[in-house]
Design a protein around this motif. Structure first.
Motif, PDB file in Angstrom:
ATOM      1  N   GLU A 113      13.860  10.685 -12.956  1.00  0.00           N
ATOM      2  CA  GLU A 113      12.822   9.899 -12.531  1.00  0.00           C
ATOM      3  C   GLU A 113      12.735   9.682 -11.098  1.00  0.00           C
ATOM      4  O   GLU A 113      11.764   9.485 -10.249  1.00  0.00           O
ATOM      5  N   ALA A 114      14.156   9.264 -10.487  1.00  0.00           N
ATOM      6  CA  ALA A 114      14.434   9.028  -9.191  1.00  0.00           C
ATOM      7  C   ALA A 114      13.812   9.990  -8.006  1.00  0.00           C
ATOM      8  O   ALA A 114      13.159   9.937  -7.302  1.00  0.00           O
ATOM      9  N   ASN A 117       9.944  10.136  -8.183  1.00  0.00           N
ATOM     10  CA  ASN A 117       9.495   9.157  -7.501  1.00  0.00           C
ATOM     11  C   ASN A 117       9.553   9.460  -5.843  1.00  0.00           C
ATOM     12  O   ASN A 117       8.726   9.391  -5.271  1.00  0.00           O
ATOM     13  N   ASP A 118      10.742  10.060  -5.576  1.00  0.00           N
ATOM     14  CA  ASP A 118      10.759  10.729  -4.056  1.00  0.00           C
ATOM     15  C   ASP A 118       9.874  11.933  -3.899  1.00  0.00           C
ATOM     16  O   ASP A 118       9.192  11.960  -2.723  1.00  0.00           O
ATOM     17  N   ASN A 120       7.184  12.393  -5.044  1.00  0.00           N
ATOM     18  CA  ASN A 120       5.613  11.742  -4.929  1.00  0.00           C
ATOM     19  C   ASN A 120       5.503  11.036  -3.473  1.00  0.00           C
ATOM     20  O   ASN A 120       4.370  10.473  -3.724  1.00  0.00           O
ATOM     21  N   ARG A 121       6.369  10.804  -2.932  1.00  0.00           N
ATOM     22  CA  ARG A 121       6.155   9.964  -1.608  1.00  0.00           C
ATOM     23  C   ARG A 121       5.424  10.885  -0.600  1.00  0.00           C
ATOM     24  O   ARG A 121       5.694  11.947  -0.563  1.00  0.00           O
ATOM     25  N   GLU A 132      17.079   0.677  -0.344  1.00  0.00           N
ATOM     26  CA  GLU A 132      16.391   1.576  -1.090  1.00  0.00           C
ATOM     27  C   GLU A 132      16.805   2.894  -1.142  1.00  0.00           C
ATOM     28  O   GLU A 132      16.771   3.730  -2.165  1.00  0.00           O
ATOM     29  N   TYR A 136      18.343   5.101  -4.522  1.00  0.00           N
ATOM     30  CA  TYR A 136      18.282   6.399  -4.734  1.00  0.00           C
ATOM     31  C   TYR A 136      19.410   7.287  -4.811  1.00  0.00           C
ATOM     32  O   TYR A 136      19.452   8.057  -6.065  1.00  0.00           O
TER      33      TYR A 136
END
Length: 303
Positions: A113-114, A117-118, A120-121, A132, A136
Motif C-alpha cells: 500500500e505504501a 500511494n507513492d 499515485n503521487r 514522511e 515510507y
C-alpha cells in the motif's frame, strides 16, 4: 505423486526467489546467506517479494502498468492468505512460507500500500518532511525485517525496535543513492522533502507549484548530508539496542551493514550523489571489502 510434484514446484519457486534477490538486490542477498539455514527459505521469499514490488514502477514503460503490477500484488496477498493457487513463483514461495510460519498479513499489506500511494503521487507532489520519508521507509523496508523475524519465531521488542530503525536508515539511504535515477526518469528530485530543499535554497515556486532545482550541486550535497544524518541517527539507535537484542535475531539485522556502507560511500564523495564512484563495486565499496565487513559483523554476532 501430487505431493512430490508440489514439493518440486515449491523448490523451483524458492530457487527463483534466490536468483531474483541475487540479481536485483545483491547486498541483501549476501546478508541472507549469513542467516541460519532454517531461516533462509522465508527470508528469500520475503526479500523477493520486496524486489517485485520495489521494481514494479521501474520496469514498466508506462506508470499505469507499474501501478497495475502493484495492485496485482495487493490482490495476490489476499489470495496467498486464503491459500489460493497463484501462478507466480514469488507468490507460490510466499504461500508456502505463510502457511508454515504464519507471517502477519498486515506488514506485507503495508509495504504494498505504501508503494501504491507513492506510485499515485504526481511528479511535482514533493514530500513535505523527512518524517514522511521515514514512514515510507518503515512501511516498505522495516516491514520485511519484521516479517523475517516473525518467520524465524523470534519474539523480541528490542529486535523489533532495532529493525524499525535499520529499515528507516536503509530505506532513506537507498532513496538518496537513487536520486539521480529518479531525477532522470521523472525530471524531478522526488525524494527530497520540501522543508529540507527550502532550507538549502533548492525549492522554487512557479505557476502555483513547487519544484526542486537540479542545477545546484553544492546545495544538493548539503540536502543529502542532512538526510543522511537522519539515517545515521537511526543506525546508531539500532546499535544502542544491541545488548537487548537476542543473539538469534542479530543475523536478521545485518542489513545495517550495507546501510553503513552507503553512508561511508556518501561521506567519501562529500555526499555528491552524482559522483560515479557510488556506482562502483557494491554500494560504492570494493566487493571483497564489503563481503569481509559483512562476514566480520556476522562472525562477531553484531549488526
Amino acid at each position: 505423486m501430487n505431493g512430490a510434484s508440489s514439493s518440486g514446484g515449491i523448490r523451483g519457486a524458492l530457487s527463483y526467489c534466490v536468483q531474483q534477490v541475487r540479481r536485483y538486490d545483491y547486498h541483501h542477498y549476501l546478508c541472507l546467506l549469513e542467516l541460519p539455514a532454517n531461516m533462509r527459505k522465508a527470508a528469500f521469499a520475503l526479500r523477493a517479494f520486496n524486489v517485485e514490488t520495489s521494481r514494479a514502477m521501474d520496469v514498466a514503460s508506462d506508470p499505469k502498468i507499474g501501478l497495475m503490477r502493484l495492485l496485482w500484488w495487493q490482490e495476490a496477498l489476499d489470495k496467498i492468505y486464503s491459500n489460493k493457487v497463484i501462478e507466480h513463483p514469488v507468490a507460490q514461495a510466499l504461500t508456502s512460507v505463510v502457511s508454515e510460519h504464519k507471517v502477519s498479513k498486515s506488514w506485507l499489506k503495508r509495504a504494498v500500500e505504501a508503494r501504491i500511494n507513492d506510485a499515485n503521487r504526481e511528479n511535482n507532489d514533493i514530500p513535505q518532511t523527512v518524517e514522511e520519508l521515514e514512514r515510507y521507509a518503515e512501511d516498505t523496508t522495516s516491514t520485511i525485517l519484521y516479517s523475517t523475524l516473525q518467520a524465524g519465531g523470534i519474539k523480541s521488542t528490542a529486535a523489533d525496535h532495532a529493525a524499525s530503525h535499520i529499515g528507516k536508515a536503509s530505506g532513506l539511504l537507498l532513496l538518496l543513492k537513487s536520486l539521480p535515477y529518479h531525477a532522470s526518469r521523472n525530471h524531478q528530485f522526488s525524494y527530497i522533502p520540501a522543508k529540507v530543499a527550502e532550507k538549502h535554497g533548492l525549492l522554487v515556486h512557479q505557476s502555483g507549484q513547487s519544484e526542486i532545482k537540479k542545477d545546484s550541486r553544492e546545495a544538493l550535497c548539503d540536502a543529502v548530508f542532512e538526510m543522511a544524518s537522519v539515517a545515521n541517527a537511526h543506525l546508531q539507535k539500532a546499535r544502542q539496542l544491541a545488548g537487548s537484542v537476542p543473539a538469534e535475531a542479530r543475523p536478521v539485522l545485518l542489513p545495517a551493514v550495507p546501510a553503513q556502507v552507503i553512508l561511508d560511500s556518501l561521506a567519501r564523495v562529500q555526499f555528491d550523489v552524482y559522483d560515479p564512484r557510488l556506482a562502483q563495486g557494491i554500494l560504492g565499496a570494493p566487493p571483497l571489502l564489503f563481503q569481509l565487513k559483512l562476514k566480520w559483523y556476522s562472525w562477531r554476532g553484531k549488526y
